[in-house]
Design a protein around this motif. Structure first.
Motif, PDB file in Angstrom:
ATOM      1  N   GLY A  37       0.807  -1.220   0.000  1.00 37.78           N
ATOM      2  CA  GLY A  37       0.000   0.000   0.000  1.00 37.78           C
ATOM      3  C   GLY A  37       0.837   1.264   0.000  1.00 37.78           C
ATOM      4  N   LYS A  38       0.136   2.372   0.174  1.00 40.74           N
ATOM      5  CA  LYS A  38       0.758   3.688   0.144  1.00 40.74           C
ATOM      6  C   LYS A  38       1.331   4.013   1.520  1.00 40.74           C
ATOM      7  N   LYS A  39       2.611   4.361   1.543  1.00 45.50           N
ATOM      8  CA  LYS A  39       3.295   4.672   2.806  1.00 45.50           C
ATOM      9  C   LYS A  39       4.137   5.928   2.640  1.00 45.50           C
ATOM     10  N   ARG A  40       4.404   6.562   3.760  1.00 45.04           N
ATOM     11  CA  ARG A  40       5.240   7.758   3.760  1.00 45.04           C
ATOM     12  C   ARG A  40       6.703   7.346   3.607  1.00 45.04           C
ATOM     13  N   LEU A  41       7.435   8.069   2.782  1.00 44.28           N
ATOM     14  CA  LEU A  41       8.850   7.792   2.548  1.00 44.28           C
ATOM     15  C   LEU A  41       9.703   8.480   3.610  1.00 44.28           C
ATOM     16  N   ALA A  42      10.872   7.960   3.846  1.00 47.23           N
ATOM     17  CA  ALA A  42      11.792   8.553   4.816  1.00 47.23           C
ATOM     18  C   ALA A  42      12.350   9.879   4.294  1.00 47.23           C
ATOM     19  N   TYR A  43      12.479   9.997   2.986  1.00 48.01           N
ATOM     20  CA  TYR A  43      12.945  11.226   2.348  1.00 48.01           C
ATOM     21  C   TYR A  43      12.260  11.339   0.992  1.00 48.01           C
ATOM     22  N   ARG A  44      12.267  12.522   0.435  1.00 42.02           N
ATOM     23  CA  ARG A  44      11.601  12.748  -0.844  1.00 42.02           C
ATOM     24  C   ARG A  44      12.338  12.054  -1.980  1.00 42.02           C
ATOM     25  N   ILE A  45      11.558  11.469  -2.868  1.00 46.10           N
ATOM     26  CA  ILE A  45      12.095  10.862  -4.083  1.00 46.10           C
ATOM     27  C   ILE A  45      11.321  11.482  -5.240  1.00 46.10           C
ATOM     28  N   ASN A  46      12.016  12.175  -6.110  1.00 45.67           N
ATOM     29  CA  ASN A  46      11.387  12.857  -7.240  1.00 45.67           C
ATOM     30  C   ASN A  46      10.205  13.729  -6.791  1.00 45.67           C
TER      31      ASN A  46
END
Length: 127
Positions: free
Chosen positions: A49-58
């Motif tokens: 599913g959709k999860k928050r990333l540790a840092y921004r990607i693109n």
């Protein structure tokens, strides 16, 4: 050890977060095509599913996680990784070769999760 033998791999993918379920299924079909091109097959798919990333990607703060267990020849992994890189919906990926024990544990883990879900649904019915 032969490099062209079929081996078991795990691909962890993060795809763009703005995809709905139908589009995620299309991504899985495309990945199936990548594997079929090189005599591979998908064994199991886990949609986390959709999860928050540790840092921004693109410029994305979220991503849709997919965990795919598949078999393919060892010689074709570098080609599969380049296919992942060129596919614009994939933000990040990781391909890991699994030992037999790790593969068995992954398959058992699925059955444990299903059993827990069944226990939870039966206990709710009993109340």
């Amino acid at each position: 050890m032969r490099r062209n033998a079929l081996r078991t791999y795990q691909s962890a993918l993060i795809v763009k977060p703005d995809l709905d379920e139908a589009q995620v299924d299309q991504v899985l079909e495309k990945i199936t095509e990548f594997l079929a091109k090189h005599n591979g097959s998908i064994l199991k798919v886990e949609k986390w599913g959709k999860k928050r990333l540790a840092y921004r990607i693109n410029k994305s703060r979220f991503g849709y996680y997919l965990n795919i267990y598949h078999k393919t020849e060892g010689l074709h992994i570098s080609v599969l990784e380049s296919d992942y890189k060129l596919y614009d919906l994939v933000l990040k990926f990781l391909v890991i070769r699994l030992d037999d024990k790790e593969y068995e544990l992954a398959m058992k883990r699925e059955h444990k999760e299903e059993a827990e879900e069944r226990k939870g649904s039966t206990s709710k019915r009993a109340k």
